[in-house]
Design a protein around this motif. Structure first.
Motif, mmCIF file in Angstrom:
data_model
loop_
_atom_site.group_PDB
_atom_site.id
_atom_site.type_symbol
_atom_site.label_atom_id
_atom_site.label_comp_id
_atom_site.label_asym_id
_atom_site.label_seq_id
_atom_site.Cartn_x
_atom_site.Cartn_y
_atom_site.Cartn_z
ATOM 1 N N GLY A 68 -4.384 8.496 -5.632
ATOM 2 C CA GLY A 68 -3.619 7.299 -5.307
ATOM 3 C C GLY A 68 -2.149 7.572 -5.058
ATOM 4 O O GLY A 68 -1.551 7.031 -4.122
ATOM 5 N N THR B 253 -1.785 9.356 -1.546
ATOM 6 C CA THR B 253 -2.070 8.474 -0.411
ATOM 7 C C THR B 253 -1.024 7.369 -0.294
ATOM 8 O O THR B 253 -0.645 6.988 0.806
ATOM 9 C CB THR B 253 -3.488 7.882 -0.499
ATOM 10 N N ALA B 254 -0.530 6.881 -1.427
ATOM 11 C CA ALA B 254 0.515 5.850 -1.394
ATOM 12 C C ALA B 254 1.804 6.410 -0.789
ATOM 13 O O ALA B 254 2.473 5.733 0.001
ATOM 14 C CB ALA B 254 0.770 5.315 -2.797
#
Length: 160
Positions: free
Chosen positions: A71, A74-75
């Motif tokens: 996460g 990808t963020a």
């Protein structure tokens, strides 16, 4: 990402390589092969290219490892407008540039040194990356020039 063995434990290296010139834009080291280390390498690459406005829309290709699907990673890519690209599961051919880089590092640095400390390993690897690899090491994919010289020649050619 690759690991660098030392007598004091493993050091990990995350990289970002420009496929056009083979220039190493980001090389982050750390004690854990996690998303935080990958994010550090991306941030270095963004800084090397002049900031987020200059790299919007670039494609960053990786394997499908948990580091690059995490996460936090990808963020960061979404925030920087970096498009993620990943190869097929089990395919070792789609990330050939990174594998070639790590193979060169293994042959030219790691196979010739036994590091007693993590700090000595880090210093040798970073010196090779930014001192030798980017400025002096010739690449067949860059017309036999170093990545920096190839980019400079392209800038001069484009300006003419």
């Amino acid at each position: 990402m690759t690991e660098i063995p030392t007598a004091a434990g493993k050091l990990y290296l995350a990289t970002v390589i420009d496929l056009y010139s083979r220039r190493l834009l980001g090389a982050a080291t750390g004690l854990h092969p996690n998303a935080e280390l990958a994010c550090a390498a991306i941030r270095m690459a963004v800084a090397a290219r002049g900031g987020a406005d200059r790299i919007a829309g670039v494609i960053f290709h990786t394997d499908r490892g948990s580091t690059y699907t995490a996460g936090a990673f990808t963020a960061l890519c979404r925030r920087l407008d970096i498009r993620q690209s990943m190869g097929r599961v089990g395919s070792c051919f789609d990330n050939a540039a990174a594998e070639a880089f790590f193979s060169s590092l293994e042959w030219e640095v790691l196979s010739r040194n036994d590091f007693d400390t993590i700090s000595r390993a880090r210093a040798a690897v970073i010196d090779w990356c930014y001192g030798f690899y980017n400025h002096r090491r010739r690449h067949s994919a860059a017309a036999g020039l170093s990545p920096i010289n190839y980019e400079n020649a392209a800038l001069t050619r484009d300006a003419a």
